[in-house]
Every structure is written in structure tokens, then in C-alpha cells.
Write a protein that holds these residues in place. Structure first.
Motif, PDB file in Angstrom:
ATOM      1  N   LEU A  86       0.846  -1.191   0.000  1.00  0.00           N
ATOM      2  CA  LEU A  86       0.000   0.000   0.000  1.00  0.00           C
ATOM      3  C   LEU A  86       0.880   1.239   0.000  1.00  0.00           C
ATOM      4  N   VAL A  87       0.590   2.162  -0.903  1.00  0.00           N
ATOM      5  CA  VAL A  87       1.311   3.435  -0.976  1.00  0.00           C
ATOM      6  C   VAL A  87       0.299   4.562  -0.817  1.00  0.00           C
ATOM      7  N   VAL A  88       0.512   5.412   0.183  1.00  0.00           N
ATOM      8  CA  VAL A  88      -0.365   6.562   0.416  1.00  0.00           C
ATOM      9  C   VAL A  88       0.437   7.831   0.134  1.00  0.00           C
ATOM     10  N   LEU A  89       0.125   8.481  -0.974  1.00  0.00           N
ATOM     11  CA  LEU A  89       0.844   9.688  -1.380  1.00  0.00           C
ATOM     12  C   LEU A  89       0.158  10.894  -0.741  1.00  0.00           C
ATOM     13  N   ASN A  90       0.594  11.188   0.465  1.00  0.00           N
ATOM     14  CA  ASN A  90      -0.066  12.168   1.316  1.00  0.00           C
ATOM     15  C   ASN A  90       0.653  13.514   1.357  1.00  0.00           C
ATOM     16  N   GLY A 133       0.934  -6.737 -11.480  1.00  0.00           N
ATOM     17  CA  GLY A 133      -0.504  -6.986 -11.525  1.00  0.00           C
ATOM     18  C   GLY A 133      -1.181  -6.909 -10.174  1.00  0.00           C
ATOM     19  N   LYS A 134      -0.574  -6.186  -9.239  1.00  0.00           N
ATOM     20  CA  LYS A 134      -1.181  -6.013  -7.911  1.00  0.00           C
ATOM     21  C   LYS A 134      -0.571  -4.789  -7.238  1.00  0.00           C
ATOM     22  N   GLY A 135      -1.286  -4.294  -6.226  1.00  0.00           N
ATOM     23  CA  GLY A 135      -0.822  -3.127  -5.494  1.00  0.00           C
ATOM     24  C   GLY A 135      -1.976  -2.181  -5.225  1.00  0.00           C
ATOM     25  N   HIS A 136      -1.782  -1.299  -4.261  1.00  0.00           N
ATOM     26  CA  HIS A 136      -2.831  -0.388  -3.823  1.00  0.00           C
ATOM     27  C   HIS A 136      -2.197   0.978  -3.593  1.00  0.00           C
ATOM     28  N   VAL A 137      -2.705   1.989  -4.278  1.00  0.00           N
ATOM     29  CA  VAL A 137      -2.181   3.346  -4.117  1.00  0.00           C
ATOM     30  C   VAL A 137      -3.330   4.299  -3.850  1.00  0.00           C
ATOM     31  N   ALA A 138      -3.115   5.209  -2.891  1.00  0.00           N
ATOM     32  CA  ALA A 138      -4.105   6.225  -2.553  1.00  0.00           C
ATOM     33  C   ALA A 138      -3.443   7.595  -2.627  1.00  0.00           C
ATOM     34  N   VAL A 139      -4.122   8.537  -3.246  1.00  0.00           N
ATOM     35  CA  VAL A 139      -3.590   9.886  -3.441  1.00  0.00           C
ATOM     36  C   VAL A 139      -4.386  10.876  -2.599  1.00  0.00           C
ATOM     37  N   MET A 140      -3.695  11.675  -1.821  1.00  0.00           N
ATOM     38  CA  MET A 140      -4.344  12.684  -0.986  1.00  0.00           C
ATOM     39  C   MET A 140      -4.621  13.937  -1.811  1.00  0.00           C
ATOM     40  N   ALA A 141      -5.888  14.220  -2.044  1.00  0.00           N
ATOM     41  CA  ALA A 141      -6.291  15.465  -2.688  1.00  0.00           C
ATOM     42  C   ALA A 141      -6.983  16.321  -1.632  1.00  0.00           C
TER      43      ALA A 141
END
Length: 269
Positions: A86-90, A133-141
Motif C-alpha cells: 500500500l502506498v499513500v501519497l499524502n 498486476g497487484k498493489g494499492h495506491v491512494a492519493v491525498m487530494a
């Protein structure tokens, strides 16, 4: 809340505010959390607060505006256990200014972090996730990207761009095995929102925001928003004709300014 599906997480901008609170919440749940920011001292304070939790916290001093630093970090992960699941680009910054103080240099400094810095991280992250083919990324807007707000010309523009970009990427990533989400919080008490000189409705604490983010990350929703009633109100504002919206916001700001001045005068007395 159910068990977390991630063993390892990378959070940018984790030295303070939402990023730090999210790192603590995930560490408490047993995740290995890689925390990065430009301020090593802040990272060390977060790590010390997390020492009592079962999850390992690894500080990584990092400037996301420097793609060479990001490349070196990626190479170290490639040689080791690989990119966190998991990558959270905060990471982000805030510089509120009115039109009377508008300048290209101030806009550039802010967008270099909030927009280009996020893009610098997304590039290698998406490349690796797509390959496996897998992974989870969330971007802070931010909900500030929904419509134009006073003193937020540069900040809102960057957050609006992130929302648009994430929508496009979400469509492109369907069927790839890569999960992408965008986080649009309302007002959260952080060193960045402390710069605001107006009343912030529905203000919540970063620890509360962290729990809401985790709940959202566990869901299948594309957009993670909170607090709900405040965000729904802002979404309704997006449906208003421009003339109505601009009149409403301009009159609301004038009312708040007068109220603030009266309060300041009373405190001085």
C-alpha cells in the motif's frame, strides 16, 4: 474494524498531521510502515511514538520533488523486499494568498510539491504495480479541489488536478489488478490548516481522519471523503450555476470576515 490486508505501507508526508496519525494507526494494527518526509526530526518523533506498537516504523528522509531521491529509494526496495503493498501519497503543503498577492513563484513552489511531487512518486509506483498486476495506491487530494475558494487559487488548482488525474488513472487501471483511490478530506487540524485565517466548519482531529482513511482504504470506493455531511454540502455546491456559487461564497466570506473582526475586537478589549 477487520484485519488489515497490507503487511507493509509507504506514507509520504508522514512527519506531521494526517500522515503521522495514519502511520501510528497502521503501526498499532501491526503493519510495517515506511514513513517519509523532508524533516528527519519529525520522522524520528513519529517513530518514537510508534515504538510501543507491534508494527515496525522505518523513517526515510525524502524530498518528493527530487526524482533522483525517489529513484534511489525504489532501487533499494527492488533489491530487498520490494515496494510496499500500500502506498499513500499524502505529502503536500499549503500557502494561502489572495489575488492581490498572486505570483508565479508562489504557485510554482506549491504545485511543485502538491502536484508534481505526487506525480514523481506515482510514476515508479504505478510502473511496478502494473508489472506485478497487484498493489494499492491512494492519493491525498482535498475538497478544496471541488470548486474555487478564496485564497486557494494555487492550492485548489493542484488538488483539482489530482482529482482529475486519479479519475483518468482509475479508468485506465480497471482490470489491471492495481487498486487506486483518491482521498478528499474536509478540514483536519494540522500545521497546514493552522495557516487558514477563517472559521473551518466540521474541523476534525488527525487521529479521527486516520481511522476514516483506513476504513475507506478497506472499501471498494474510488473516493474516500469525510466528514460526510460537510462533503455532501460541498458536492451540492458543485451543481450550482457559477453565478449562484460565486455570490454565495463571496457573501459567506464577507460575513465570516466581519464576525472575525468583531471577535478580535472583543478579545482585545
Amino acid at each position: 474494524m477487520r484485519n488489515l490486508p497490507w503487511k507493509s505501507v509507504w506514507i509520504t508526508g508522514a512527519g506531521k498531521g494526517i500522515g503521522a496519525a495514519l502511520a501510528e494507526a497502521l503501526s498499532e494494527r501491526g503493519c510495517t510502515v515506511y514513513i517519509s518526509s523532508r524533516t528527519p526530526d519529525d520522522l524520528e518523533k513519529v517513530k518514537q511514538r510508534c515504538d510501543k506498537f507491534p508494527g515496525l516504523v522505518v523513517p526515510i528522509p525524502l524530498d518528493i520533488t527530487d526524482h533522483y531521491q525517489i529513484e534511489d529509494m525504489m532501487k533499494s526496495w527492488d533489491k530487498g523486499a520490494g515496494l510496499p503493498e500500500l502506498v499513500v501519497l499524502n505529502a503536500g503543503t499549503h500557502d494561502p494568498f489572495p489575488a492581490q498577492e498572486f505570483s508565479a513563484s508562489r504557485c510554482k513552489r506549491l504545485l511543485k510539491v502538491n502536484l508534481q511531487g505526487t506525480i514523481n512518486c506515482l510514476d515508479p509506483v504505478l510502473d511496478r504495480f502494473i508489472q506485478t498486476g497487484k498493489g494499492h495506491v491512494a492519493v491525498m487530494a482535498s475538497v478544496a479541489g471541488y470548486r474555487g475558494l478564496p485564497t486557494a487559487a494555487a492550492y485548489g488548482a493542484g488538488k483539482a488536478a489530482l482529482n482529475n488525474m486519479c479519475e483518468a488513472l482509475y479508468l485506465d487501471l480497471k482490470g489491471s489488478g492495481v487498486k487506486l483511490q483518491v482521498i478528499n478530506p474536509g478540514f483536519v487540524r494540522t500545521p497546514l490548516t493552522d495557516k487558514n485565517e477563517f472559521a473551518m466548519p466540521a474541523l476534525i482531529e488527525p487521529e479521527d481522519a486516520a481511522q476514516r482513511i483506513i476504513k475507506g482504504l478497506l472499501s471498494s470506493r474510488f473516493e474516500i471523503t469525510f466528514p460526510k455531511r460537510f462533503v455532501y454540502f460541498l458536492k451540492l455546491l458543485r451543481l450550482l450555476p457559477n453565478s449562484w456559487y460565486l455570490w454565495l461564497i463571496s457573501h459567506t466570506v464577507k460575513t465570516e470576515t466581519v464576525s472575525t473582526r468583531k471577535q478580535d475586537h472583543g478579545e482585545q478589549a
